[in-house]
Write an enzyme that holds these catalytic residues in place. Structure first.
Site, PDB file in Angstrom:
ATOM      1  CE  LYS A 148      -3.984   2.026   2.470  1.00 32.93           C
ATOM      2  NZ  LYS A 148      -4.897   1.919   3.628  1.00 32.93           N
ATOM      3  CB  SER A 201      -8.119   4.053   2.624  1.00 32.91           C
ATOM      4  OG  SER A 201      -7.323   3.361   3.574  1.00 32.91           O
ATOM      5  CB  SER A 222      -8.703   1.530   5.737  1.00 34.25           C
ATOM      6  OG  SER A 222      -9.318   2.791   5.573  1.00 34.25           O
TER       7      SER A 222
END
Lengths: 498, 497
Positions: free
Chosen positions: B83, B163, B187
């Site tokens: 990420k 997210s 998330s």
């Protein structure tokens, strides 16, 4: 009670002073990063990723900084908070990479304490006075902006960013510039004793925010102003004098004092407005979520307490009580760490050399340390090397003097040669003829000659003209080329003149 | 054993590392297969930066180590996505923002370094919601991520959740077997649920936050996302551990979660929180929840009702605490030292701040900075921030009380299945409601995971959430495994990209 007053058109005004002293903690590393804290390094050479607030970087408290703050708190006999917490103070500025300063607003590490400033008649402090200290908290210093490096840009040096500061907040207990000056000096002395701050105001490791208000004696506190970053004791006193006068003039001219932040200009000794309360930042303090509350355990606190040295007040009391020094000498000798350290070393050395108790030689050593030795050093200036003045050599001089082998003047002369040449005092005394004669035979012979040559004066003296004793002493010393032991000369003369 | 590229990308973490160790295929073959899958999936926009050469380099190192007979790490030969919130040395790290566009860290985050040390290889930096703020992966400066899933009979692009939307899309689309996520208020769990994969947010403090771009420090927690519970267990083991560089890191040993996986739940009590039966929750969600309870009963657990009375205050409290911390954490992006700098002609410092931040932050980030600034302001602090912290404490106590009566809690992960991209953009409050079931565990710092349960009638995945007491990732993983075994979720998106 301070009698310091500002004389205004409407009468006398009292000044009320509180100080927030920022003291840089003496550690090798910053408060939350491992970066070095040495003064004077190349710009931006002591900046870690944390200090530069790179993305994802996190603060880790430096144990030594916490320890020094706790020791300082103990030295002012303050309450130590075993549970404290760091808060963020948010504002934007180019010298503040994180966009917030990590500080302690809500739960400081050190609570209520105090220190005592000593009576000083000349300065208008009639008696010892206790000044309250509200709190000490630990926080990060900011970096430094440099505006003179480029025509249109400002440069930033982050070396100081993140260095640990203790903010020591006094109560508004001071009533004159002299009291404020004495407070700063006393605080600096305590910090140096403890070793938590070098107290070097020129290098910025100690600076004060000065809160000043004025009032008619007995009335409520007036509105205060805060003058930021004043960096010497003299400037603190100047800033107060100027600010108090300005406020009195302002009020008496029909104006009102506004709560504001002011700047001190050392060139003019005046203060000027920086920003008013209306422009004040909203710092949006909140607990720093990157840091857990600081919890101090008993073992840590015990170590802090055990590591404290004898503090100025206790030391002064001991010098007076146990060593029998005068209050003046005791105060002078205990004011600075270097001074008492030198004194105590020489005291121990001298007591050993004379095989006496420290108390029995303390006054002699104190006089030597405070007046004789500094006088000689000062008169020599660059010609002398202080490194030659070891405690052993000075003790040797004091020993010879104590034994009557040398006079006070000879002691100075010998010390001068020690400083210049690094030779041993005994050897100097022996080879340079710097010994006084205590041999009663030699002195008696000279005295006999003088009495014989001055029979008329002897008669006058014996007839009651006591003043003439000095004449005989002078004649004897002259005959002995100044090397006779005055005590011996006096005794012999008294015996012979009857 | 499968050796063609397609079947290699179907393998999970355990299968890859065991296959590499056994010599069934080389780490390089796996890396090449995944690199090719990443390269052919641009339509998903799951990666901001691909690093195929890094993937090969790490794979070669694993192959060489194996050839020498060296011990291999628990992630040896496994290519993963990272990420873009994790700082990666020498590789652009942006948190999907313009303000950090082009920022190349000279340091590696603790978690990513641990993964490389365990033998994992980096395929690239995964797209995400900007600064991890979002629940649909539509706030990225680098464009939306499209879910590989679509509703049956529709071509509308769906949200992969957020997210960690690049992460969820990449794993569901078989671009990588696993990837890192971060979870501040759901998330990891919500995108996992939206894309039919697993994801676990461990106990706060299990994974170091050092080198992870901060959103809300007291909530941010990294965790693995993968297609199976065991893969999550393996990868979490490689990510977790005490880090002296993070003061909030847990100073506790890392259990062998993978080795201790056990779906036998006899003697365990599973709590069903009464207050999670909220109005507006899809019937399909409620049905899947009932089904999940039944599966856990089948696994031997006793189902008990528990109460988490302050649940309805959790989301509002979260949207005070998280923006408050974010408003401060994001102050460092000021154009002075790194990242974007907008310096209009003749501008002063304040102008530079304003221009840089106006241009560098997206709308959602600005919204949260303003929210956070507001709730911390003089005069509002006590009414908002202090109150929210009290609620946070009450939510924590709710869980403590509930865990007196049960060992884990079962709940839906989300109130709905995935929704089409662009459908909620103008409705931030509805968007925030996506995390209504996820946020309480975040506020309490508890381990929580989402595992796929079933598909909706429209063919979209639904997840179930398991929440455990602090430090009991094992209990969470075990219950997850029991669900996984009974759900038999084998659905995968039809390839359209």
């Amino acid at each position: 009670m301070s009698t310091y007053r500002i004389h205004g058109a409407t009468g006398e005004w009292e000044v009320v002073i509180g100080l927030e002293v920022h003291a840089q903690v003496s550690t090798n590393a910053k408060l939350f990063s491992g970066a070095s804290t040495a003064f004077g390094a190349e710009p931006n050479s002591q900046v870690s990723l944390v200090d530069a607030a790179m993305p994802g970087m996190l603060p880790v408290p430096n144990r030594e900084c916490i320890r020094q703050a706790v020791r300082t708190g103990m030295a002012i006999e303050a309450e130590i908070n075993a549970w404290s917490r760091f808060d963020r103070k948010n504002y934007f500025y180019a010298d503040l990479p994180q966009g917030y300063q990590i500080s302690q607003l809500y739960h400081p590490i050190v609570g209520e304490g105090s220190l005592t400033i000593e009576a000083d008649e000349k300065a208008g402090i009639p008696e010892d006075k206790v000044i309250g200290i509200e709190r000490i908290h630990v926080e990060q210093d900011a970096g430094k902006l440099m505006h003179d490096q480029h025509p249109t840009m400002s440069y930033v040096d982050l070396n100081r960013t993140g260095v640990a500061l203790m903010e020591i907040v006094s109560r508004p207990d001071m009533r004159s510039p002299a009291e404020a000056g004495a407070y700063v000096r006393k605080l600096r002395s305590i910090l140096r004793y403890v070793g938590s701050c070098d107290g070097n105001m020129e290098e910025g490791s100690m600076r004060a925010d000065v809160n000043v208000s004025v009032r008619k004696p007995g009335e409520e506190f007036g509105t205060r102003t805060e003058t930021k970053n004043v960096n010497s004791v003299r400037f603190v006193m100047q800033a107060i004098e100027h600010e108090a006068r300005r406020q009195v003039d302002l009020i008496e001219d029909g104006g009102t004092v506004v709560q504001e932040t002011r700047l001190f200009d050392p060139n003019t000794g005046t203060t000027r407005s920086m920003r008013s309360k209306e422009d004040a930042h909203d710092y949006r303090y909140f607990p720093d979520p990157d840091l857990l509350p600081l919890e101090l355990d008993e073992a840590f606190l015990a170590e802090c307490r055990a590591s404290l040295p004898e503090l100025p007040d206790a030391k002064r009391a001991r010098y007076e009580g146990e060593l029998g020094l005068t209050p003046y000498n005791a105060r002078e000798l205990t004011a600075e760490v270097e001074t008492f350290a030198r004194f105590e070393t020489l005291l121990a050395e001298t007591a050993k050399a004379l095989d006496k108790n420290e108390a029995d030689v303390a006054t002699q050593v104190a006089n030597w340390s405070l007046s004789v030795a500094p006088g000689v050093m000062k008169s020599l200036g660059d010609e002398g090397d202080a490194a030659h003045a070891t405690a052993a050599r000075q003790a040797a001089i004091l020993k010879m003097q104590d034994a009557g082998e040398i006079s006070g003047g000879q002691a100075k002369e010998i010390f001068e040669r020690v400083l210049r040449e690094g030779r041993e005092p005994e050897e100097i005394a022996a080879t340079e003829g710097l010994k006084q004669v205590s041999d009663t035979g030699a002195i008696e012979a000279e005295i006999d000659k003088i009495i014989a040559a001055n029979q008329d004066k002897v008669e006058e003296y014996r007839g009651g003209k006591d003043k003439l004793f000095g004449f005989f002493v002078g004649q004897t010393m002259k005959a002995m080329q100044g090397k006779a032991n005055p005590a011996v000369v006096n005794q012999l003369l008294k015996d012979k003149l009857g | 054993m499968p050796t063609d590229a397609n079947s290699l990308t179907d393998l999970g973490v355990r299968e890859i590392r065991d296959g590499v160790a056994a010599g069934d295929f080389s780490a390089r073959e796996v890396a090449e297969a995944c690199n090719a899958a990443v390269a052919s999936a641009e339509a998903l926009n799951a990666f901001i930066v691909a690093t195929p050469e890094k993937a090969l380099e790490a794979a070669n190192a694993v192959d060489a180590a194996r050839a020498k007979g060296d011990a291999l790490g628990p992630m040896a030969g496994v290519p993963i996505g990272m990420k873009d919130l994790f700082a990666t040395k020498g590789v652009q790290t942006t948190a999907a923002s313009h303000i950090l566009e082009g920022f190349v860290p000279p340091y590696e985050s603790t978690v990513s370094q641990k993964l490389w040390d365990a033998g994992a290889a980096m395929l690239g930096k995964l797209n995400m919601d900007q600064f991890a703020m979002g629940s649909s992966n539509e706030t990225s400066y680098f464009g939306n991520v499209a879910s590989p899933w679509r509703k049956a009979g529709s071509n509308a692009a769906m949200s992969p959740g957020g997210s960690s939307g690049g992460t969820s899309a990449a794993i569901a689309a078989r671009l990588c077997p696993a990837a890192t996520g971060t979870d501040t208020g759901g998330s990891i769990r919500q995108p996992a649920a939206f894309t039919g994969i697993c994801g676990i947010k461990p106990t706060y403090g299990r994974c170091s936050r050092w080198g992870v771009v901060a959103f809300a420090s007291s909530l941010d927690q990294a965790g693995p996302m993968a297609r199976s519970v065991e893969d999550c267990a393996i990868m979490l083991g490689a990510m977790a551990g005490f880090d002296p560089k993070d003061s909030t890191s847990l100073d506790a040993s890392v259990p062998d979660w993978f080795g201790n996986l056990d779906a036998d739940l006899r003697g365990k009590r599973v709590g069903i929180p009464r207050e999670y039966r909220m109005d507006g929750t899809d019937q399909a969600i409620l049905d899947s929840w009932d089904m999940g309870a039944q599966w856990l009963r089948d696994a031997g657990a006793e189902i008990v009702e528990v109460s988490l009375p302050h649940t309805k205050y959790a989301l509002p409290a979260y949207y005070i605490v998280a923006p408050a911390e974010a408003s401060s954490n994001l102050a460092r992006y000021d154009g002075v030292r790194y990242g974007l700098r907008d310096l209009p002609e003749g501008a002063g410092l304040q102008d530079m701040y304003a221009a840089t931040r106006a241009d560098g932050f997206g709308d959602e980030v600005k919204r949260r900075i303003m929210l956070g600034t507001y709730v911390l302001s003089a005069g509002f602090y006590d009414a908002y921030y202090t109150q929210a912290q009290k609620i946070r404490t009450l939510v924590q106590r709710d869980f403590e009380a509930a865990f007196e009566a049960c060992d884990v809690i079962l709940a839906p992960t989300t109130p709905t299945a995935s929704f089409p991209l662009d459908s909620l953009n103008n409705d931030p409050l509805t968007m925030y409601l996506n995390d209504v079931f996820a946020v309480p565990a975040s506020l309490a710092g508890l381990p929580a995971m989402s595992v796929p349960a079933t598909l909706t009638a429209e063919g979209l995945p639904l997840g179930l959430q398991i929440v455990g007491p602090a430090m009991d990732e094992q209990g969470v993983l075990n219950a997850g495994l029991a669900i996984e075994q009974r759900a038999g979720f084998t659905a995968r998106p039809d390839r359209w990209w």
